[in-house]
Write an enzyme that holds these catalytic residues in place. Structure first.
Site, mmCIF file in Angstrom:
data_model
loop_
_atom_site.group_PDB
_atom_site.id
_atom_site.type_symbol
_atom_site.label_atom_id
_atom_site.label_comp_id
_atom_site.label_asym_id
_atom_site.label_seq_id
_atom_site.Cartn_x
_atom_site.Cartn_y
_atom_site.Cartn_z
ATOM 1 N N ASP A 179 0.452 -1.257 0.047
ATOM 2 C CA ASP A 179 -0.159 -0.108 0.203
ATOM 3 C C ASP A 179 0.865 1.042 0.123
ATOM 4 O O ASP A 179 2.077 1.810 0.808
ATOM 5 C CB ASP A 179 -0.886 -0.303 1.104
ATOM 6 C CG ASP A 179 -1.849 -1.168 0.960
ATOM 7 O OD1 ASP A 179 -2.206 -2.007 0.722
ATOM 8 O OD2 ASP A 179 -2.936 -1.484 2.262
ATOM 9 N N HIS A 217 3.659 -2.024 2.693
ATOM 10 C CA HIS A 217 3.854 -0.735 2.052
ATOM 11 C C HIS A 217 5.558 -0.958 2.147
ATOM 12 O O HIS A 217 5.950 -0.759 2.079
ATOM 13 C CB HIS A 217 4.307 0.718 3.555
ATOM 14 C CG HIS A 217 2.168 0.494 4.515
ATOM 15 N ND1 HIS A 217 2.553 -0.240 5.369
ATOM 16 C CD2 HIS A 217 1.393 0.830 3.811
ATOM 17 C CE1 HIS A 217 0.786 -0.693 6.114
ATOM 18 N NE2 HIS A 217 0.996 0.861 4.409
#
Ligand code: NI
Length: 343
Positions: A152, A294
């Site tokens: 993400d 991430h």
């Protein structure tokens, strides 16, 4: 005989009075209702009052966008391809930027610098026919345990590229849930990721908590991200991961995409510790898992690659969400959240 006639006359008279009074009452009530609508919602918004689900304020914004013929919001229930194409074709024109900056003014903070990034993305719009998507032969994974690594908050021309450099070592493809406002400045990494056969999903335009936005703001977060991504890779994403996993059935209905959450949260952004990420993944992984990472941190990239190295030995294959869905033979529903995939 006489008695009956009198009765009928009285009845007729009574009926007339009754009807007159009823009509008068209906008119009075209507007048009161109209007056209160006028008072609460102002003259232009009477129409909006009748539309359920959206607040008059958000509906007004949507209408003002719709009235601007340069912007077409696809009907939520009808994904009309033609409409989408018109939307993309016309983003080339400068009026769209004006429309977006108008929205920015009505919204709170944060969007000042986005218009510039959007312009970069728009300039990249050259794709007439999207290339045929890179597809792996999934039969090679039929006897493997499957895991979907998802990243993400990117893309990033630095850290995302570092991950992409190493995926082939583990025959891995992953899924990126990208933030629309980052796409313009990191378009190279996004394009490369997609061309390699990784999957691109939406993580909204500006990473806001969708619970705090009204319907038109949510729609803008979704549509703007999708068109920005399409400008770079040629297709719109079909999957979305709302920031913080904050979603509900109204948000899912507005987004009209498949909502993919996660079941393994490495908390990589908090610890920034490669070993901790590897340890967590190895302790919790299972066939069908969706791992949240991430791609903004070197420690996350290193942790993912290290975990892949070990999991490969344990019979795992690393697939995108779409590949997982196909291999697990599941069909998705737009009104559900997906955390992992069973067989
Ligand atoms: Ni995020």
């Amino acid at each position: 005989m006489e008695y009956e006639i009198i009765c009928k006359r009285r009845l007729t008279k009574f009926t007339k009075i009754f009807i007159t009074v009823t009509i008068a009452l209906i008119l009075l009530v209507t007048a009161i209702v109209l007056f209160s609508i006028e008072k609460f919602y102002g003259p232009q918004e009477n129409e909006n009052y009748k539309i359920a689900k959206t607040t008059p304020n958000s509906k007004k914004k949507i209408n003002s966008l719709k009235n601007n013929s340069k912007i077409i919001f696809a009907d939520m229930k009808d994904q009309n391809q033609e409409e989408k194409e018109i939307f993309i074709d016309e983003t080339d024109e400068p009026e769209v930027k004006d429309a977006f900056s108008e929205i920015s003014e009505t919204n709170d903070t944060h969007q000042e610098d986005n218009s510039q990034e959007l312009n970069i993305a728009e300039e990249e719009l050259k794709i007439e026919d999207p290339e045929i998507v890179f597809q792996r032969d999934l039969r090679q994974f039929s006897d493997k345990k499957l895991v979907a690594f998802t990243f993400d908050d990117g893309p990033s021309n630095e850290t995302t590229n570092k991950l992409l450099d190493n995926l082939d070592q583990y025959n891995a493809r992953v899924t990126f849930f990208v933030v629309g406002s980052r796409v313009g400045a990191n378009a190279d990494a996004l394009k490369r990721a997609y061309d390699m056969g990784n999957q691109i999903g939406s993580h909204t335009y500006s990473h806001k908590n969708l619970f705090k936005l009204d319907d038109s703001q949510i729609m803008e977060e979704v549509q703007r991200t999708n068109s920005t991504i399409k400008n770079i890779i040629g297709i719109e994403p079909t999957i979305i991961r709302p920031p913080y996993g904050n979603t509900n059935s109204e948000i899912r209905s507005i987004a009209n995409m498949y909502t993919i959450l996660w079941d393994l949260d490495t908390e990589d952004w908090k610890y920034r510790d490669t070993d901790k990420i590897v340890e967590y993944i190895l302790n919790n992984v299972h066939d069908g898992a969706i791992i949240l990472l991430h791609d903004l941190y070197d420690t996350s990239i290193d942790g993912a690659l290290k975990a892949m190295e070990i999991l490969e030995q344990e019979g795992y294959a690393f697939v995108t969400i779409d590949e997982m869905i196909e291999l697990k033979n599941v069909s998705l529903n737009k009104d559900e959240n997906y955390y992992y995939f069973d067989n």
